[in-house]
Design a protein around this motif. Structure first.
Motif, PDB file in Angstrom:
ATOM      1  N   THR A  67       0.840  -1.183   0.000  1.00 13.96           N
ATOM      2  CA  THR A  67       0.000   0.000   0.000  1.00 13.96           C
ATOM      3  C   THR A  67       0.885   1.246   0.000  1.00 13.96           C
ATOM      4  OG1 THR A  67      -1.708  -1.214   1.217  1.00 13.96           O
ATOM      5  CG2 THR A  67      -1.819   1.186   1.283  1.00 13.96           C
ATOM      6  N   ALA A  68       0.476   2.273  -0.742  1.00 15.99           N
ATOM      7  CA  ALA A  68       1.317   3.465  -0.934  1.00 15.99           C
ATOM      8  C   ALA A  68       1.751   4.083   0.392  1.00 15.99           C
ATOM      9  CB  ALA A  68       0.577   4.484  -1.791  1.00 15.99           C
ATOM     10  N   VAL A  69       0.864   4.101   1.387  1.00 22.02           N
ATOM     11  CA  VAL A  69       1.217   4.747   2.656  1.00 22.02           C
ATOM     12  C   VAL A  69       2.266   3.952   3.420  1.00 22.02           C
ATOM     13  CG1 VAL A  69      -0.956   6.003   2.893  1.00 22.02           C
ATOM     14  CG2 VAL A  69      -0.767   3.645   3.760  1.00 22.02           C
ATOM     15  N   ALA A  70       2.467   2.664   3.060  1.00 23.12           N
ATOM     16  CA  ALA A  70       3.514   1.878   3.728  1.00 23.12           C
ATOM     17  C   ALA A  70       4.878   2.483   3.463  1.00 23.12           C
ATOM     18  CB  ALA A  70       3.475   0.431   3.252  1.00 23.12           C
TER      19      ALA A  70
ATOM     20  N   GLN B 255       5.280   5.686   2.356  1.00 20.59           N
ATOM     21  CA  GLN B 255       5.217   7.087   2.798  1.00 20.59           C
ATOM     22  C   GLN B 255       5.579   7.222   4.279  1.00 20.59           C
ATOM     23  OE1 GLN B 255       1.308   8.805   2.460  1.00 20.59           O
ATOM     24  NE2 GLN B 255       2.028  10.890   2.854  1.00 20.59           N
ATOM     25  N   TYR B 256       5.075   6.310   5.093  1.00 15.21           N
ATOM     26  CA  TYR B 256       5.330   6.372   6.538  1.00 15.21           C
ATOM     27  C   TYR B 256       6.381   5.361   6.980  1.00 15.21           C
ATOM     28  CZ  TYR B 256       1.224   9.361   6.866  1.00 15.21           C
ATOM     29  OH  TYR B 256       0.335  10.400   6.721  1.00 15.21           O
ATOM     30  N   ASP B 257       6.967   4.631   6.037  1.00 16.11           N
ATOM     31  CA  ASP B 257       7.965   3.602   6.340  1.00 16.11           C
ATOM     32  C   ASP B 257       7.473   2.701   7.476  1.00 16.11           C
ATOM     33  OD1 ASP B 257      10.242   2.090   6.240  1.00 16.11           O
ATOM     34  OD2 ASP B 257      11.505   3.529   7.314  1.00 16.11           O
TER      35      ASP B 257
ATOM     36  N   VAL C  76       9.008  -3.590  21.920  1.00 10.97           N
ATOM     37  CA  VAL C  76       8.420  -3.486  20.585  1.00 10.97           C
ATOM     38  C   VAL C  76       8.321  -2.006  20.217  1.00 10.97           C
ATOM     39  CG1 VAL C  76       6.391  -3.939  19.143  1.00 10.97           C
ATOM     40  CG2 VAL C  76       7.059  -5.583  20.912  1.00 10.97           C
ATOM     41  N   GLU C  77       8.734  -1.681  19.003  1.00 12.30           N
ATOM     42  CA  GLU C  77       8.545  -0.334  18.471  1.00 12.30           C
ATOM     43  C   GLU C  77       7.950  -0.475  17.071  1.00 12.30           C
ATOM     44  OE1 GLU C  77      11.283   3.503  18.701  1.00 12.30           O
ATOM     45  OE2 GLU C  77      11.923   2.172  17.075  1.00 12.30           O
ATOM     46  N   GLN C  78       6.782   0.133  16.855  1.00 16.23           N
ATOM     47  CA  GLN C  78       6.082  -0.040  15.588  1.00 16.23           C
ATOM     48  C   GLN C  78       5.649   1.307  15.029  1.00 16.23           C
ATOM     49  OE1 GLN C  78       2.679  -2.642  15.763  1.00 16.23           O
ATOM     50  NE2 GLN C  78       2.602  -2.881  13.536  1.00 16.23           N
ATOM     51  N   PHE C  79       5.958   1.522  13.736  1.00 12.67           N
ATOM     52  CA  PHE C  79       5.572   2.737  13.032  1.00 12.67           C
ATOM     53  C   PHE C  79       4.361   2.433  12.156  1.00 12.67           C
ATOM     54  CE2 PHE C  79       9.744   3.654  14.434  1.00 12.67           C
ATOM     55  CZ  PHE C  79       9.886   5.040  14.489  1.00 12.67           C
ATOM     56  N   LEU C  80       3.288   3.184  12.352  1.00 11.30           N
ATOM     57  CA  LEU C  80       2.025   2.959  11.674  1.00 11.30           C
ATOM     58  C   LEU C  80       1.771   4.012  10.602  1.00 11.30           C
ATOM     59  CD1 LEU C  80      -0.065   2.279  14.906  1.00 11.30           C
ATOM     60  CD2 LEU C  80       1.084   0.600  13.455  1.00 11.30           C
TER      61      LEU C  80
ATOM     62  N   THR D 123       8.164  15.634   7.454  1.00 14.66           N
ATOM     63  CA  THR D 123       8.924  14.390   7.332  1.00 14.66           C
ATOM     64  C   THR D 123       8.171  13.283   8.054  1.00 14.66           C
ATOM     65  OG1 THR D 123      11.008  15.633   7.289  1.00 14.66           O
ATOM     66  CG2 THR D 123      11.131  13.273   7.744  1.00 14.66           C
ATOM     67  N   TYR D 124       7.799  12.230   7.289  1.00 12.99           N
ATOM     68  CA  TYR D 124       7.007  11.145   7.843  1.00 12.99           C
ATOM     69  C   TYR D 124       7.892   9.940   8.147  1.00 12.99           C
ATOM     70  CZ  TYR D 124       3.161  13.873   5.850  1.00 12.99           C
ATOM     71  OH  TYR D 124       2.287  14.872   5.535  1.00 12.99           O
ATOM     72  N   GLY D 125       7.388   9.063   9.036  1.00 14.61           N
ATOM     73  CA  GLY D 125       8.082   7.820   9.343  1.00 14.61           C
ATOM     74  C   GLY D 125       9.177   7.953  10.372  1.00 14.61           C
ATOM     75  N   ILE D 126       9.147   9.025  11.175  1.00 11.07           N
ATOM     76  CA  ILE D 126      10.115   9.209  12.255  1.00 11.07           C
ATOM     77  C   ILE D 126       9.359   9.521  13.540  1.00 11.07           C
ATOM     78  CG2 ILE D 126      11.976   9.967  10.735  1.00 11.07           C
ATOM     79  CD1 ILE D 126      11.370  12.823  11.540  1.00 11.07           C
ATOM     80  N   LYS D 127      10.016   9.313  14.651  1.00 10.73           N
ATOM     81  CA  LYS D 127       9.373   9.510  15.947  1.00 10.73           C
ATOM     82  C   LYS D 127       9.299  10.995  16.278  1.00 10.73           C
ATOM     83  CE  LYS D 127      10.241   6.555  19.217  1.00 10.73           C
ATOM     84  NZ  LYS D 127      10.875   5.844  20.352  1.00 10.73           N
ATOM     85  N   GLY D 128       8.092  11.453  16.552  1.00 10.90           N
ATOM     86  CA  GLY D 128       7.875  12.859  16.866  1.00 10.90           C
ATOM     87  C   GLY D 128       7.463  13.080  18.302  1.00 10.90           C
ATOM     88  N   ARG D 129       6.445  13.936  18.486  1.00 10.18           N
ATOM     89  CA  ARG D 129       6.008  14.345  19.807  1.00 10.18           C
ATOM     90  C   ARG D 129       5.351  13.217  20.586  1.00 10.18           C
ATOM     91  NH1 ARG D 129       1.735  18.088  20.954  1.00 10.18           N
ATOM     92  NH2 ARG D 129       0.959  17.530  18.888  1.00 10.18           N
ATOM     93  N   LEU D 130       5.557  13.214  21.913  1.00 11.23           N
ATOM     94  CA  LEU D 130       4.917  12.244  22.804  1.00 11.23           C
ATOM     95  C   LEU D 130       3.414  12.475  22.817  1.00 11.23           C
ATOM     96  CD1 LEU D 130       5.342  10.013  25.027  1.00 11.23           C
ATOM     97  CD2 LEU D 130       5.298  11.893  26.689  1.00 11.23           C
TER      98      LEU D 130
END
Length: 708
Positions: free
Chosen positions: A263-266, A268-270, A304-308, A374-381
Motif C-alpha cells: 500500500t502506498a502509505v507503507a 510514505q510512513y515507512d 516493541v517499536e512499531q511505526f504505523l 517528514t514522515y516515518g520518524i518519531k515525533g512528539r509524545l
C-alpha cells in the motif's frame, strides 16, 4: 526505546502434572505431557482429547525458520504466514484466535513448559526455534481449558534433550526473494550436563514490496542431574528482529492489479516494527516414590517499536495516541505442582494439585510519526502509561482407570486476571485515563475413555473455557475516546467433543473428532484502521465441526498423511456493526444476522502428504487447500479458496565426519494466485494479504559426528 537487558537467570519453581498410567500395550509408547509436564508416560491414544504430536527432527526440507512450516498436517489448526514478518503467524485452533490482528490470542503457547502466552492471554510465536526443537504438541478441545486463560487450544514446543553421542548440526538454506537461513545446533552430554543450544539467522527481501526482514534467535536447554531422581533444567531464549517492514493489506482491486505491491502509505510512513526479547527459566523436578514435585520460575523482557500509517490530520485529535507504538516491559512467573500416582480400589489413580502466578509490567508510550513534513520518524509524545496485568491460578486434576476398559479424567482450574493502568500523559485536552479491571472464572472439565479393543478407543469430553481481553484489545476504545476499553467483558465457552482413535500394528493411525464450542460475549474486532484495532463483545457464537487425521505406511519406504477439518463458525445472536470509513465508529448501524459466518475462518481445510524414501533419496509431494472465508462481520467480502501443490527432494551422502544432506523444496508449483491471510474488519477495506507465487528453497545440512 529502551533495549532489553541481557538474559535473566532466574531461580524458581516448576511443576508436576497429571498424566496418567494406562494399561500396558504391546509397543513402546510416546510420553505425552499434559499441562506442560509429565508425571507418568502414557500414550496420547489413551486420553479423552484430540492431541497431535509433530516430530520436528532433522529431516525438514524447508527454510526451518518459521514455526508455521511444521504445522501443516495438524487437524483443526490453521497457521497462516502473512508474507509480513512485522506481524506474527496467524494461528488458530478450531476457529479460536482467527480474528487476531497482532500476535496469537485464544491459543495457549508454551516452550519447554515455560509460557509464551502472557497473563492477559496474548502470545508470541517469534521465539519458537525449529532448529532446536524435538517435537510440537497440539492439544484441542475441552481439556485445553486446564491451561488457563485464553486456551481455545494449546501448542507446546519441546526442545530435544541432548544425549551422549549426539551429532552437532549445521543447516543452511537459500531461496526465492532473497531469503536465507543459517543455523548451528550443538547437542550432547558432557559430565552431568545435557545440552542443546541452537542459534539461527534468517533474512529475506520479502515477496511483497516493502516486506524485508531479518531475525536472529537463540534457544538453549541445559539439563543437570543433581542427584538420583532430581534434575534442574536451565532454559534460555533470545530473539532479535531489528527491522521488519510492514507492507500492510491490500484491497481487492490492488490484489488484482499487482498482488506483490505494498500500500502506498507503507512507503510514505515507512511502516515497520522492531522486536527484541530475552527470557530465562529454571525447572526443578524431584521424584520421591509415588510423588513428583516440579517447581518452575521464569522471567524475561520484551520491547516493541512499531511505526504505523496514520496521517497527521487524524492525530490532530487531542485524545489520539499517535502513529508510533513503543512498548517496553518485563514479565515473569512461578508455578508449583505436586502429583501422586498410586491406586484406588486396586486400579491406577493419578492426582495433581498446583498453583501458578504470572505478571507482566509494560511501559506503553505513543508518539507522532512525523516531524513537520517528514514522515516515518518519531515525533512528539502522545501517550505515556504504565500497565500491569497479573494472574493467580489454582488447579486440580485426577485420572482413574476404574475398570479394565474404562478410564476417567476430570479437572478444574480457577483463574483470576487483574489489569491495572496508570496514565502519565495529562494535558488540558487529555484527562487522566487510569483504570483497572478484574476478570475471573472457574473452568471444570471431564472426559471418559472406553477401550473397545487393543486398537480402538472411544471417548467423550466436556468442559468450560474462559478468555479475558488482552492488553492489546483493551488498548483502544471503539468510540475513539482516550484511555482503555475497560468496558470489555471476558468470553466464556462451553465445549463438547466425541472422538474415536484407531491404530494398527503396521503403524497406521486414524483419528476422528466431532466438536462444538458455544461462546458467550465473544470478543470481536470493532474497528481496524490505521494500524489500530479496537474490540467489543458481540454476544453468542458457535464453532462446530469434524476433524480427521490419518497416517498410513505403504511398504517399508512410503508414507501417507492426511489432515482434514470441516468447521462451521457462526453468529448465534445478531448484532449491529460498523462498515467502512470513517473510523472510529461511534454508532453501529449495520445488522449482522444470526447464522452469519465468523470472519477469518475457512469452512474446510485439507493437508495431504506423500513421502517416499528409497535408500539415500527422499521424495515428497504435498497438497494444501482451504475453502473461502469471509473477511468482515457483514460477510459482504471474502477471500477465495485455494489449493497448492508443493514438492520436495533430498539426497544424503555419508562422510568421514557424518552424513551430508542436500535438499530442495518448491512451493506453489503450479504458480497459483491466492490470498494467504486476511486482516479482519479492516476499516480501509484492505483485508487481503496475498500468498507468494512459485518459490524455491535449496539447502544443505551436515550432522557432524564428533566421535568419528
Amino acid at each position: 526505546m529502551r533495549t532489553p537487558a541481557p538474559f535473566l537467570i532466574v531461580s524458581g519453581l516448576f511443576l508436576a502434572d497429571p498424566v496418567h498410567a494406562a494399561e500396558p500395550v504391546p509397543e513402546t509408547l510416546r510420553a505425552v505431557q499434559v499441562q506442560a509436564a509429565k508425571v507418568h508416560a502414557v500414550d496420547d491414544f489413551e486420553l479423552p482429547a484430540s492431541s497431535t504430536t509433530v516430530d520436528v527432527g532433522t529431516a525438514g526440507n524447508g527454510r526451518g525458520a518459521l514455526v508455521g512450516e511444521a504445522l501443516g498436517g495438524v487437524p483443526g489448526l490453521s497457521a497462516r504466514e502473512r508474507q509480513n514478518l512485522a506481524q506474527d503467524t496467524q494461528l488458530s485452533i478450531r476457529g479460536f484466535g482467527a480474528r487476531s490482528t497482532f500476535g496469537v490470542r485464544g491459543v495457549r503457547l508454551l516452550v519447554d513448559g515455560v509460557p509464551a502466552t502472557m497473563p492477559d492471554g496474548q502470545g508470541q510465536l517469534s521465539h519458537f526455534s525449529l532448529l532446536g526443537a524435538d517435537r510440537i504438541e497440539v492439544l484441542r478441545g475441552p481439556f485445553s481449558a486446564l491451561h488457563g486463560n485464553s486456551s481455545g487450544g494449546v501448542l507446546q514446543l519441546w526442545s530435544a534433550d541432548g544425549q551422549a553421542g549426539d551429532p552437532w548440526r549445521l543447516r543452511s538454506s537459500a531461496g526465492s526473494n532473497g531469503s536465507a537461513s543459517t543455523g548451528v545446533q550443538l547437542k550432547g552430554k558432557t559430565g552431568a550436563m545435557h545440552y542443546n543450544v541452537a542459534v539461527n539467522h534468517f533474512r529475506t527481501d520479502g515477496w511483497r514490496d516493502h516486506s524485508a526482514a531479518r531475525r536472529e534467535s537463540l534457544a538453549a536447554r541445559l539439563g543437570f542431574a543433581l542427584a538420583p531422581a532430581q534434575r534442574l533444567d536451565l532454559l534460555l531464549n533470545g530473539f532479535d528482529a531489528p527491522h521488519a517492514q510492514d507492507p500492510l493489506g491490500l484491497t481487492r482491486a490492488q490484489v488484482q492489479a499487482d498482488p506483490r505491491q505494498a500500500t502506498a502509505v507503507a512507503a510514505q510512513y515507512d511502516t515497520r516494527k522492531l522486536v527484541r526479547q530475552n527470557q530465562a527459566g529454571l525447572v526443578y523436578t524431584l521424584d520421591r516414590g509415588h510423588q513428583t514435585w516440579r517447581l518452575m520460575g521464569y522471567a524475561g523482557q520484551r520491547a516493541v517499536e512499531q511505526f504505523l500509517a496514520i496521517p497527521p490530520a487524524t492525530q490532530g485529535n487531542p485524545l489520539h495516541s499517535g502513529g508510533v507504538i513503543d512498548l517496553d516491559g518485563n514479565y515473569g512467573g512461578l508455578d508449583a505442582r505436586w502429583a501422586w500416582h498410586g491406586a484406588l480400589a486396586g486400579r491406577p489413580l493419578e492426582l495433581v494439585l498446583g498453583a501458578n502466578a504470572d505478571r507482566q509490567r509494560q511501559h506503553r508510550t505513543g508518539y507522532e510519526n512525523f516531524i513537520g513534513t517528514t514522515y516515518g520518524i518519531k515525533g512528539r509524545l502522545r501517550r505515556d502509561q504504565r500497565d500491569q496485568v497479573q494472574n493467580v491460578d489454582q488447579f486440580a486434576q485426577a485420572w482413574w482407570q476404574f475398570s479394565p476398559r474404562w478410564s476417567a479424567l476430570v479437572g478444574a482450574r480457577h483463574t483470576q486476571v487483574r489489569f491495572r493502568s496508570q496514565d502519565h500523559y495529562l494535558t488540558a485536552g487529555n484527562p487522566d485515563d487510569s483504570g483497572r479491571r478484574d476478570y475471573s472464572a472457574t473452568t471444570p472439565v471431564g472426559g471418559l475413555v472406553f477401550r473397545a479393543n487393543d486398537g480402538l478407543r472411544l471417548y467423550a469430553s466436556a468442559g468450560r473455557g474462559f478468555e479475558s481481553p488482552t492488553f492489546n484489545e483493551l488498548a483502544y476504545r471503539a468510540d475513539g475516546g482516550a484511555g482503555m476499553a475497560l468496558d470489555l467483558s471476558s468470553s466464556t465457552s462451553r465445549n463438547y467433543e466425541l472422538g474415536a482413535k484407531w491404530r494398527a500394528q503396521s503403524g497406521a493411525r486414524l483419528e476422528l473428532a466431532l466438536f462444538r464450542a458455544d461462546t458467550d460475549d465473544e470478543l470481536a474486532v470493532a474497528t481496524n484502521s490505521g494500524g489500530r484495532s479496537s474490540y467489543r463483545n458481540i454476544g453468542a457464537t458457535r464453532r462446530q465441526g469434524v476433524e480427521l487425521g490419518w497416517q498410513q505406511p505403504v511398504g517399508e519406504s512410503q508414507h501417507l498423511q492426511l489432515a482434514w477439518t470441516w468447521l462451521q463458525a457462526s453468529v448465534r445472536d445478531g448484532y449491529l456493526t460498523c462498515t467502512g470509513l470513517p473510523a472510529p465508529c461511534r454508532v453501529p448501524t449495520n445488522r449482522v444476522a444470526p447464522g452469519s459466518r465468523l470472519p477469518g475462518v475457512p469452512r474446510q481445510q485439507l493437508s495431504a502428504r506423500w513421502q517416499w524414501q528409497p535408500g539415500a533419496w527422499q521424495w515428497a509431494a504435498e497438497v494444501v487447500a482451504a475453502s473461502d472465508m469471509v473477511v468482515n462481520d457483514l460477510a459482504d467480502a471474502r477471500a477465495p479458496g485455494y489449493a497448492l501443490l508443493n514438492l520436495e527432494a533430498a539426497r544424503e551422502w555419508p562422510t568421514t565426519r557424518g552424513p551430508l544432506r542436500v535438499f530442495a523444496r518448491v512451493d506453489n508449483v503450479l504458480d497459483q494466485r491466492y490470498i494467504g491471510s486476511v486482516i479482519v474488519n479492516d476499516g480501509n477495506q484492505r483485508y487481503y494479504e496475498p500468498g507468494p507465487d512459485r518459490g524455491v528453497t535449496l539447502g544443505l545440512q551436515w550432522l557432524w559426528d564428533r566421535g568419528s
